[in-house]
Design a protein around this motif. Structure first.
Motif, mmCIF file in Angstrom:
data_model
loop_
_atom_site.group_PDB
_atom_site.id
_atom_site.type_symbol
_atom_site.label_atom_id
_atom_site.label_comp_id
_atom_site.label_asym_id
_atom_site.label_seq_id
_atom_site.Cartn_x
_atom_site.Cartn_y
_atom_site.Cartn_z
ATOM 1 N N ARG A 19 0.854 -1.290 0.013
ATOM 2 C CA ARG A 19 -0.077 -0.217 -0.005
ATOM 3 C C ARG A 19 1.063 1.293 -0.044
ATOM 4 O O ARG A 19 2.179 1.236 0.326
ATOM 5 C CB ARG A 19 -0.888 0.062 1.313
ATOM 6 C CG ARG A 19 -1.771 -1.124 1.353
ATOM 7 C CD ARG A 19 -2.710 -1.005 2.606
ATOM 8 N NE ARG A 19 -1.901 -0.819 3.696
ATOM 9 C CZ ARG A 19 -1.778 -1.551 4.844
ATOM 10 N NH1 ARG A 19 -2.787 -2.451 5.124
ATOM 11 N NH2 ARG A 19 -1.062 -1.127 5.775
ATOM 12 N N ASP A 21 1.106 3.447 2.024
ATOM 13 C CA ASP A 21 1.919 3.778 3.343
ATOM 14 C C ASP A 21 2.542 2.677 4.004
ATOM 15 O O ASP A 21 2.911 3.017 5.057
ATOM 16 C CB ASP A 21 0.532 4.436 4.159
ATOM 17 C CG ASP A 21 -0.194 3.303 4.558
ATOM 18 O OD1 ASP A 21 -0.411 2.399 3.826
ATOM 19 O OD2 ASP A 21 -1.182 3.493 5.574
ATOM 20 N N ASP A 22 2.885 1.714 3.369
ATOM 21 C CA ASP A 22 3.589 0.632 3.791
ATOM 22 C C ASP A 22 5.070 0.998 3.871
ATOM 23 O O ASP A 22 5.531 1.792 3.032
ATOM 24 C CB ASP A 22 3.464 -0.579 3.035
ATOM 25 C CG ASP A 22 2.209 -1.334 3.169
ATOM 26 O OD1 ASP A 22 1.833 -1.000 4.325
ATOM 27 O OD2 ASP A 22 1.917 -2.132 2.345
ATOM 28 N N ASN A 44 9.758 7.005 12.959
ATOM 29 C CA ASN A 44 8.571 7.092 12.005
ATOM 30 C C ASN A 44 8.888 8.087 10.823
ATOM 31 O O ASN A 44 8.373 9.028 10.297
ATOM 32 C CB ASN A 44 7.672 8.364 13.174
ATOM 33 C CG ASN A 44 6.156 8.283 12.346
ATOM 34 O OD1 ASN A 44 5.784 7.399 11.625
ATOM 35 N ND2 ASN A 44 5.468 9.406 13.106
ATOM 36 N N LYS A 47 6.182 7.964 4.299
ATOM 37 C CA LYS A 47 5.609 6.736 3.602
ATOM 38 C C LYS A 47 6.159 6.324 2.281
ATOM 39 O O LYS A 47 7.110 7.032 1.765
ATOM 40 C CB LYS A 47 4.056 7.294 3.274
ATOM 41 C CG LYS A 47 3.454 8.190 4.653
ATOM 42 C CD LYS A 47 1.989 7.590 4.600
ATOM 43 C CE LYS A 47 1.498 8.468 5.856
ATOM 44 N NZ LYS A 47 1.554 7.781 6.995
ATOM 45 N N ASP A 48 5.590 5.347 1.970
ATOM 46 C CA ASP A 48 6.048 4.734 0.478
ATOM 47 C C ASP A 48 7.505 4.406 0.592
ATOM 48 O O ASP A 48 8.020 4.975 -0.394
ATOM 49 C CB ASP A 48 5.637 5.421 -0.582
ATOM 50 C CG ASP A 48 5.679 4.624 -1.738
ATOM 51 O OD1 ASP A 48 5.801 3.530 -1.957
ATOM 52 O OD2 ASP A 48 5.545 5.409 -2.981
#
Length: 166
Positions: A19, A21-22, A44, A47-48
């Motif tokens: 996905r 956001d993985d 943190n 994303k991606d």
């Protein structure tokens, strides 16, 4: 004879679609996968993203050998000399160390979202202090799967022995 990766895997693994956001973490076994996942959780990252950790072949091989000697999931590691030859010939459950790290290095050249890290650089700059609860749970499960330690028994007695330093 070591197991082949295709015998351990399931066909649906090859249809995996990340996905947006993985964050994908990839390493050869015993090259810092868990360590990096904890670091990424703390940092943190965006994303991606894919993170690959490569480890010095000699250190990776030694760590993998000792891990194989104590775990009961993979085939018996055998003697160091036979393990060494299997590792050098790429006849490991996860295939060739060289093909693994080189394949990710080549992929990094054409895919900008791969962050390629070296384990040796991590150990120079990162100090990891682990939560005591996580540590005792991890030790409990590690001792349950190893052949080097006696069966740890039930959780409450194990926890009590851990607290007492036994």
């Amino acid at each position: 004879m070591p197991l082949e990766m295709d015998k351990l895997s399931r066909p649906e693994m090859f249809d995996f679609q990340a996905r947006p956001d993985d964050i994908l973490i990839a390493t050869y076994p015993k090259a810092g996968t868990t360590w990096v996942s904890y670091i990424l959780d703390l940092l943190n990252f965006g994303k991606d993203m894919m993170v690959y950790v490569a480890r010095n072949a000699k250190d990776n091989m030694v760590s993998y050998f000792h891990f194989d000697r104590m775990n009961q999931i993979q085939p018996e590691a055998g003697e160091w000399s036979s393990f060494f030859h299997r590792f050098m010939e790429g006849k490991m459950v996860f295939g060739s160390w060289y093909d693994h790290v080189n394949g990710w290095w080549e992929k990094k050249q054409t895919y900008s979202k791969i962050h390629y890290m070296f384990y040796e650089d991590l150990i120079e700059i990162v100090y990891v202090a682990r939560n005591a609860k996580d540590t005792v749970v991890s030790y409990f499960h590690l001792e349950r799967m190893t052949t080097l330690h006696p069966e740890p028994g039930d959780w409450s007695n194990y926890l009590q022995r851990f607290i007492e330093g036994k």
